[in-house]
Enzyme design. Structure first.
Site, PDB file in Angstrom:
ATOM      1  N   ASP A   1       0.822  -1.211   0.082  1.00 23.02           N
ATOM      2  CA  ASP A   1       0.124  -0.018  -0.035  1.00 23.02           C
ATOM      3  C   ASP A   1       0.842   1.376   0.043  1.00 23.02           C
ATOM      4  OD1 ASP A   1       0.540   1.160   2.866  1.00 23.02           O
ATOM      5  OD2 ASP A   1      -0.693  -0.654   3.392  1.00 23.02           O
ATOM      6  N   VAL A   2       0.297   2.447  -0.144  1.00 21.95           N
ATOM      7  CA  VAL A   2       0.868   3.815  -0.253  1.00 21.95           C
ATOM      8  C   VAL A   2       1.805   4.107   0.687  1.00 21.95           C
ATOM      9  CG1 VAL A   2      -1.037   4.999   0.339  1.00 21.95           C
ATOM     10  CG2 VAL A   2       0.760   5.860  -1.116  1.00 21.95           C
TER      11      VAL A   2
END
Length: 246
Positions: free
Chosen positions: A110-111
């Site tokens: 994820d980011v």
């Protein structure tokens, strides 16, 4: 039964898929008269080809067999694992050199997470790493905020259903457990979306740093955020040996 021929695609797209160059670079090669198609020099990129065509670059015949290439990339935080831009934030391909434009990656993060992604030109490599049934171990180093209650973590490590989703058992080690920000090293055999964050949230812990260190036999080693390098021959052998055994 007549054998169906491979579909023909625009020559710039076709050559880019074999890492001859980017589409724009290939179009410039054509403009410069460097590419011959079936014995004729090309003067325009508006040609459609497949592997049955004879294509030469600078007089050298191009052979269209993809050699398996596997790279290790350290994805930094604030970077999205996506092929296409979603907003102003950077995606993985903004950070990779142009020659990787047509490669794919395995091991989405994820980011807000960082660490090891596998970048390859071989879709079978990516699929084999991500398939849960193959049980490639993913190793993470995680910093969490909260009170370290070992019994809760131990219970969690045996597997748990959270919000209707089954999470498998995992192995772990604790570090600096007497501090509010402590570390957990975790080994998982699948990669559900935001899995570690959801596991920690379920016992009132908040993840504030998450780094993937290993994916199967591939290790992040001394890579720095944003760097990419070829996987070690030993790692590739271990990957292939593992697949043969399962």
């Amino acid at each position: 039964m007549k054998k169906e021929l491979p579909e023909k695609v625009r020559i710039s797209k076709f050559l880019a898929s074999y890492n001859v160059g980017s589409r724009r670079e290939i179009e410039r090669m054509i403009e410069d008269g460097r590419i011959h198609l079936n014995g004729e020099v090309l003067v325009t990129p508006v040609h459609f080809v497949n592997k049955t065509d004879s294509i030469k670059l600078d007089g050298k015949l191009l052979l269209f067999k993809k050699f398996k290439q596997i790279y290790k990339f350290y994805k930094p935080t604030d970077c999205i694992c996506s092929k296409n831009k979603q907003d102003e934030r950077k995606i993985v391909y903004d950070l990779l050199p142009k020659k990787f434009k047509n490669f794919i990656f395995a091991g989405r993060l994820d980011v807000n997470s960082e660490g090891l992604l596998i970048v390859t030109n071989d879709g079978e490599v990516a699929r084999s790493l991500e398939l849960p049934k193959n049980k490639f171990i993913r190793k993470y180093r995680v910093r969490v905020y909260g009170i370290c209650e070992e019994q809760k973590i131990d219970n969690l490590s045996r597997g748990r259903k959270i919000d209707g989703i089954e999470y498998r058992p995992f192995k772990y080690k604790l570090f600096n457990k007497d501090k509010k920000n402590f570390w957990i090293e975790m080994e998982l055999k699948e990669g559900k979306n935001r899995e570690i964050r959801e596991l920690m949230r379920s016992i009132d812990l908040r993840v504030n740093k998450l780094t993937r260190l290993e994916f199967g036999p591939f290790k992040i080693s001394n890579l720095k955020p944003g760097e990419i390098k070829t996987a070690e021959p030993k790692e590739i052998r271990q990957y292939e040996d593992y697949l043969r055994k399962i």
